[in-house]
Design a protein around this motif. Structure first.
Motif, mmCIF file in Angstrom:
data_model
loop_
_atom_site.group_PDB
_atom_site.id
_atom_site.type_symbol
_atom_site.label_atom_id
_atom_site.label_comp_id
_atom_site.label_asym_id
_atom_site.label_seq_id
_atom_site.Cartn_x
_atom_site.Cartn_y
_atom_site.Cartn_z
ATOM 1 N N THR A 76 86.370 -41.051 -9.805
ATOM 2 C CA THR A 76 85.077 -41.704 -9.668
ATOM 3 C C THR A 76 85.178 -43.218 -9.759
ATOM 4 O O THR A 76 86.110 -43.772 -10.315
ATOM 5 C CB THR A 76 84.145 -41.240 -10.791
ATOM 6 N N TYR A 110 82.582 -46.213 -11.053
ATOM 7 C CA TYR A 110 81.363 -46.356 -11.854
ATOM 8 C C TYR A 110 80.733 -47.706 -11.539
ATOM 9 O O TYR A 110 81.399 -48.742 -11.608
ATOM 10 C CB TYR A 110 81.771 -46.256 -13.324
ATOM 11 N N CYS A 142 76.590 -38.306 -17.954
ATOM 12 C CA CYS A 142 78.025 -38.123 -17.666
ATOM 13 C C CYS A 142 78.797 -37.867 -18.958
ATOM 14 O O CYS A 142 79.703 -37.036 -18.998
ATOM 15 C CB CYS A 142 78.589 -39.331 -16.925
ATOM 16 N N CYS A 152 74.401 -37.640 -11.864
ATOM 17 C CA CYS A 152 73.931 -38.958 -12.321
ATOM 18 C C CYS A 152 72.576 -39.261 -11.679
ATOM 19 O O CYS A 152 72.475 -39.372 -10.458
ATOM 20 C CB CYS A 152 74.937 -40.039 -11.941
ATOM 21 N N VAL A 177 77.432 -43.326 -10.183
ATOM 22 C CA VAL A 177 78.816 -42.869 -10.102
ATOM 23 C C VAL A 177 79.062 -42.383 -8.674
ATOM 24 O O VAL A 177 78.275 -41.590 -8.148
ATOM 25 C CB VAL A 177 79.086 -41.692 -11.074
#
Lengths: 693, 215
Positions: free
Chosen positions: A484, A486, A497, A531, A536
Motif C-alpha cells: 500500500t 498511504y 486500518c 478506508c 490508502v
C-alpha cells in the motif's frame, strides 16, 4: 509538505533486488509468475539479465539468502523460478540492433559471463562488438568449467544466440598473445578493449609426490571433461584436494566418469567450506566422502603411480589477522588410499599476453585497475570479471562486466568515466510480530533425478518446476514493498486500518497520525477498500486502472451481441495461473463473458462491482481461490462483505441482488469446463440488465 | 465524535426525485470516521443513484466532492462553483453540516443524506455506541467516569432502578445496567462511599436549546 515515513520508505527496494549483483527486478518477475503472466516475467528478467538461461541454472542466487520469506519459513526458490520462466515463456524475437551513429568498434577478450555481459550491453547501446575466445566455442568458464549436469550446453547456447542476435560477433579459436595482440587490435580500429579472460590457471601444490602419474589439476581436468576433448580415464578411488565449488564439480564429475569412490579433502571445517552449501549437499547425496580439516602432507606412490594421500590435521585455516595462513598439527597424520589425485585449491589469471605491453600490474602481479572505472593504466583498455576481481560467482562477473561496459561507453563518447552508483535503500527486516501473523506456505520441492540415475551420466540433475509448482512457489513471494501507499493528507485518522489489518502493519505514531509501514505491508489490500477516506491505495492496483479494465471487458463482451453479458472478477492467482485459464479465456471462453483478473478478491471494491452494472453487465461473478491456497488472511470474509453490501444496493435500486454472485473454487486443480459451468448456468437465468437495453 | 448513519437508499431516492443535478457532498471528519459519508461512501452513493436513475429512465447528473468538515463555513468556500451548477446539495455530513451548508448557500436546497444519531465512540470495528448527551452539567467525576444520563435509558442520576436483572437493563436486557457498571467501577477504585451521597436534582435547563458559547 513533508513526505510521510511510509512514502520515504516507499523508495526502498526489496532485499532480493538490492542483493542481486545485476539488480534484477526479482519481485516483479516472481509476481508475474504467480499470476501466470510468464511472458511478462520473461521481459522483466531479460531487461537486466543477458544470461537468463544460465542464471536460471547455476546462479549463486544471493537473492534467496536475503529473501524475507526466509524469515517466515523458507526463502523462495528464485533461481528455479527464473529457470521455469526461461523454459516456458514466449520470449519474442530478440531485437536486432543496428549500429548507432556513435557506435564504435569494441574488442572483448574472453567470452565468459563478464565478457558476454559487456558485449550484450555495449551492443544494445549501438556499439559494434567483437568477442575473442581462445577455445573452440564461446562461454568461457561457463562452458569449460561448469559440468553439464549443472548447465546443459543447449541452455548456454540459448543465451549465446540471443547475444549474437544483438549483432555481437564471436570469434573462437583466437587466443590473445598468440593469434592477436592488444596493439594489433588497436591497429584494426578497435577503439576500446576489454580484458575479461577470467582465471584459467589452476594453482598447484608443493608437496612430495606431485610429479607422480595420476596427479591432475582441476581446471585442465574439467576442461577435458566439459569440452569433450577426450574420454578421461579416472581412477577407481579419486581424491580431490579442495573445498570450493570447483572441487565439488571435479568430485561429482569424477563419479560420473566411473570413479568407484571419490574422497574430498579440505583444510576447512564443514561449516567453513567455501563451496555453496547446496553443492556440498548434492555431492554428499551422490556418495562423495568429504574429509574436513585436513591438509595434504604428501602424495604417496608406488612405481611412479599414485597410491594415496598423506594428510595432517589442519588446526586453523586463517591466522589471527584473518589471512589465509593454515596451521597444522603435524603429529596427527592420516592416509587416504587412492589412485588419482585432482588438485582444486584455487585459480589464477594468465597475464602472459601482457609481456610486451605497457599495461601495468600491481604489486601482487595482477592488473592495475581503477576500482571505480575498471580502466587499466593504458587508455582505452579495461578489464572485468575474475581477472579483475579475483574468484567470484558468475553473476558477480556479469555485474562487473556491466560496470566495465558503462565505463567503456562513457569513454567512447568522451564523457568522464567515473559515475557514482545510484544510492539504494534496502527494505528493512520484517518485525517479529508481523512474522508471527504471516501464513506459512510450504516451499515447492524441486524434482530431481534419483542418485543412482545421476551418477551414471552428465544429464542435468534438477528437472525444473512444472507450471503448477512454479505458480505455487511464486505465490509465496511477500511482494516486499509493493503493497500500500498511504496518503497522509487524505487520512481522517479513523484507525480502521489499524483495527482491521490481519498483520498489525498500520500503527499510530507518536504524533497521533497513522503510519502504514510499507516495509511490513503484506499487500493483501483489505485496508484499501475499507478506508472510508480513500487514503490508502495499492501501488499496483488502483481504481482508475480497474475501472478501465472493466470498461474494456464489457466492451469486448458486448461485441458478441449475446446476452447475458457477464463480467467475472477472478483471482489471478492459484487456479487461474496454475490451470492456464489465461489461454482458456483467450481461446475458448464464450464471447459474452468478460473476465478481469485481480490479485486476490480482497482487492475488489464495492464501487468496482457497481461500476460493472452501471456499464451494462447483466450478471457479475466474483471468483476466489480455495481459502487454504490464499496466501492472505481473511480474504474471503472481507470480499464477501463487499459483495453483500453491493447486493443490498442492487436490491435497493431495483436491479436485484441475484445478479451478483460470489464463489470460491473448491480446489486449485479444477477443470476449466467446470468453472465455465458454474458461471454460465446461473447466468442463463438472468434477465438482461435494463440498463443495457 | 458525532455518529450518524446513511439514510436508506429508497428514502434518499425519494428526497432527490425532483432534482436533476445533484452535488453529493461528503464530510471528511466525523461522517468519514463512522463510515456514513466519507469520500468512499460518496462514490458508492453516486454510483448507486446513477444506476437507479438509469433504471427510472431519468437524466441525472451527479457531482462528487468531499470537504474537510462541512460544519465550518471556511471549508465550504471550495464548493461554491459546484453548488452554483447543482439543483440541490445532498449532504453526507451530520445535521450540523447540513445547516452550515444551508446558511453558507441560502439559495440552494440542502438534503440530509444521513440521520445524525449521537455523540459516541467505536467499541469494536464497525460498532459505535453513545456515550454523551451533552447535558451541559457533567457529573462523571461522581459516577466513576460512566455517564448515567447517556447510558441509562431512564437517565437516572441516582440509580439503579428496581428493574435491573443480573446486571442487565430492564429496557434492553442485552445492555449492561449503567448503574451496575458505575457500582463496579467505584468498587474497583475503592470509592463506593461516593454512592452514599445522593445526587441533587439535575439542572436540565442547561440542556435547553439552542445553546451557544462565546470564547
Amino acid at each position: 509538505m513533508m513526505p510521510s515515513v511510509s512514502t520515504m520508505q516507499g523508495e526502498a527496494q526489496p532485499p532480493c533486488q538490492v542483493t542481486c549483483p545485476i539488480h534484477q527486478d526479482v519481485r516483479g518477475y516472481i509476481v508475474a509468475v504467480a499470476r501466470g503472466e510468464f511472458s511478462e516475467a520473461s521481459k522483466l528478467i531479460m531487461e537486466t539479465n543477458p544470461l537468463p538461461s544460465v542464471c536460471g541454472m547455476i546462479c549463486a542466487h544471493p537473492c534467496e539468502t536475503k529473501c524475507r520469506r526466509g524469515q517466515v519459513d523458507e526463502p523462495l526458490s528464485i533461481m528455479a523460478l527464473k529457470r521455469f520462466v526461461v523454459e516456458h515463456a514466449d520470449h519474442g524475437s530478440p531485437k536486432l540492433q543496428g549500429e548507432s551513429e556513435q557506435g564504435q568498434k569494441v574488442a572483448i577478450i574472453g567470452s565468459g559471463p563478464s565478457g558476454l555481459t559487456a558485449a550484450h550491453d555495449l551492443a544494445k547501446m549501438g556499439h559494434k562488438v567483437t568477442v575473442f575466445e581462445h577455445e573452440n566455442a564461446p562461454g568461457g568458464a561457463l562452458r569449460s568449467g561448469i559440468p553439464k549436469y549443472r548447465l546443459p550446453r543447449e541452455v548456454l547456447q540459448r543465451d549465446l544466440e540471443a547475444i549474437i542476435a544483438l549483432g555481437v560477433e564471436i570469434k573462437t579459436n583466437t587466443e590473445l598473445g598468440k593469434d592477436l595482440t592488444i596493439g594489433g587490435l588497436k591497429n584494426q580500429g578497435y577503439r576500446a578493449i576489454l580484458i575479461s579472460t577470467g582465471l584459467p590457471l589452476s594453482r598447484g601444490l608443493r608437496v612430495p609426490g606431485i610429479e607422480l602419474d595420476g596427479v591432475l589439476l582441476a581446471l585442465p581436468f574439467l576442461r577435458e571433461v566439459n569440452l569433450d576433448r577426450q574420454k578421461i580415464q579416472v581412477g577407481k578411488r579419486v581424491i580431490v584436494i579442495g573445498g570450493g565449488n570447483v572441487a565439488i564439480d571435479v568430485a561429482r564429475s569424477a563419479l560420473r566418469l566411473g570413479a568407484g569412490r571419490v574422497h574430498m579433502v579440505c583444510l576447512e571445517a564443514r561449516e567453513e567450506m567455501p563451496s555453496f552449501p547446496w553443492e556440498i549437499e548434492a555431492a554428499l547425496e551422490e556418495g562423495v566422502q568429504i574429509y574436513c580439516s585436513k591438509g595434504p602432507k604428501s602424495i604417496l606412490g608406488k612405481d611412479g603411480q599414485v597410491t594415496g594421500l598423506e594428510c595432517m590435521r589442519c588446526t586453523a585455516v586463517f591466522d589471527a589477522e584473518g589471512r589465509f595462513n593454515p596451521s597444522f598439527d603435524k603429529g596427527e597424520v592420516s592416509v587416504i588410499d587412492g589412485d588419482m589425485v585432482i588438485i582444486a585449491i584455487g585459480q589464477a589469471s594468465d597475464l602472459s599476453f601482457l609481456k610486451d605491453s605497457a599495461i601495468k600490474l600491481n604489486e601482487g602481479g595482477q592488473l592495475l585497475l581503477d576500482a571505480d572505472t575498471l580502466a587499466t593504466s593504458e587508455e582505452g583498455i579495461f578489464a572485468s570479471g575474475e581477472v579483475a576481481t579475483g574468484p567470484g560467482s558468475a553473476v558477480e562477473a556479469m555485474a562487473n562486466g556491466r560496470k566495465a561496459a558503462l565505463s567503456i561507453a562513457r569513454y567512447l563518447t568522451g564523457r568522464p568515466l567515473a559515475v557514482a552508483p545510484p544510492a539504494e535503500i534496502e527494505l528493512g527486516e520484517l518485525s517479529p510480530q508481523i512474522i508471527d501473523k504471516i501464513k506459512r506456505l510450504p516451499k515447492q520441492q524441486m524434482p530431481a533425478l534419483a542418485v543412482p540415475e545421476r551418477v551414471q551420466n552428465f544429464v542435468q540433475v534438477e528437472l525444473g518446476y512444472d507450471r503448477a509448482s512454479a505458480v505455487r512457489e511464486a505465490r509465496r513471494c511477500l511482494s516486499c514493498g509493493l503493497g500500500t501507499e498511504y496518503i497522509e493528507e487524505e487520512c481522517s485518522t479513523c484507525l480502521t486500518c489499524v483495527r482491521i489489518c490481519p498483520y498489525g502493519v498500520p500503527i499510530i505514531t507518536a504524533s497521533g497520525s497513522v503510519d502504514i509501514r510499507v516495509d511490513q505491508c503484506q499487500a493483501c489490500g483489505i485496508c484499501v477498500n475499507e478506508c472510508p477516506a480513500k487514503a490508502v491505495i495499492l501501488k499496483q492496483y488502483q481504481d482508475e486502472e480497474v475501472i478501465e479494465r472493466i470498461t474494456t471487458a464489457i466492451a469486448n463482451a458486448s461485441r458478441s451481441g449475446v446476452r447475458p453479458l457477464t463480467v467475472v472478477f477472478w483471482c489471478s492467482f492459484s487456479a487461474y495461473a496454475t490451470g492456464d485459464f489465461a489461454e482458456f479465456v483467450r481461446t475458448k471462453c464464450p464471447s459474452n463473458i468478460g473476465i478481469l483478473t485481480i490479485p486476490c478478491v480482497t482487492k475488489i471494491g464495492i464501487i468496482h462491482l457497481l461500476k460493472a452494472f452501471e456499464l451494462g453487465a447483466d450478471k457479475v461473478f466474483v471468483v476466489g481461490c480455495p481459502e487454504e491456497y490464499c496466501p492472505y488472511k481473511e480474504s474471503t470474509s472481507w470480499a464477501r462483505r463487499k459483495v453483500d453490501r453491493a447486493k443490498k444496493i442492487l436490491d435497493d435500486v431495483g436491479l436485484g441482488a441475484e445478479r451478483l454472485e460470489m464463489f470460491n473454487l473448491p480446489n486449485v486443480d479444477i477443470e476449466q469446463e467446470e468453472v465455465l459451468f458454474k458461471i454460465t448456468q446461473p447466468a442463463k437465468q438472468t434477465q438482461p440488465d435494463p440498463l443495457n437495453g | 465524535m458525532i455518529v450518524g448513519k446513511q439514510k436508506p437508499l429508497p428514502e434518499i431516492r425519494e428526497m432527490i426525485a425532483d432534482y436533476g443535478n445533484i452535488l453529493i457532498l461528503g464530510c471528511g471528519t466525523c461522517a468519514t470516521v463512522c463510515f456514513a459519508g466519507g469520500e468512499r461512501e460518496v462514490d458508492i452513493l453516486a454510483s448507486s443513484l446513477g444506476i437507479a436513475a438509469k433504471l427510472e429512465g431519468k437524466e441525472r447528473v451527479t457531482t462528487k466532492h468531499t470537504v474537510k468538515r462541512q460544519c465550518e463555513w471556511e471549508f465550504l468556500d471550495e464548493i461554491e462553483e459546484k453548488v452554483k451548477q447543482a439543483d440541490a446539495v445532498l449532504s453526507l455530513g451530520c445535521g450540523v453540516g447540513v445547516q452550515a451548508i444551508a446558511e453558507r448557500f441560502p439559495e440552494i436546497p440542502v438534503l440530509p443524506g444521513l440521520d445524525t444519531l449521537f455523540m459516541g465512540m467505536p467499541v469494536e470495528e464497525g460498532v459505535w455506541v453513545e456515550r454523551c448527551v451533552g447535558c451541559g452539567n457533567c457529573i462523571l467525576n461522581q459516577t466513576g467516569g460512566i455517564c448515567p444520563i447517556a447510558r441509562c435509558p431512564k437517565g437516572l442520576i441516582n440509580g439503579p432502578c428496581g428493574g435491573y436483572r443480573d446486571g442487565k437493563c430492564e429496557v434492553d436486557p442485552t445492555r449492561d445496567c449503567a448503574w451496575v457498571l458505575i457500582y463496579e467501577r467505584l468498587k474497583k477504585m475503592g470509592r463506593l462511599d461516593m454512592l452514599h451521597t445522593s445526587q441533587p436534582l439535575k439542572d436540565y435547563s442547561k440542556m435547553g436549546h439552542p445553546r451557544s458559547i462565546t470564547r
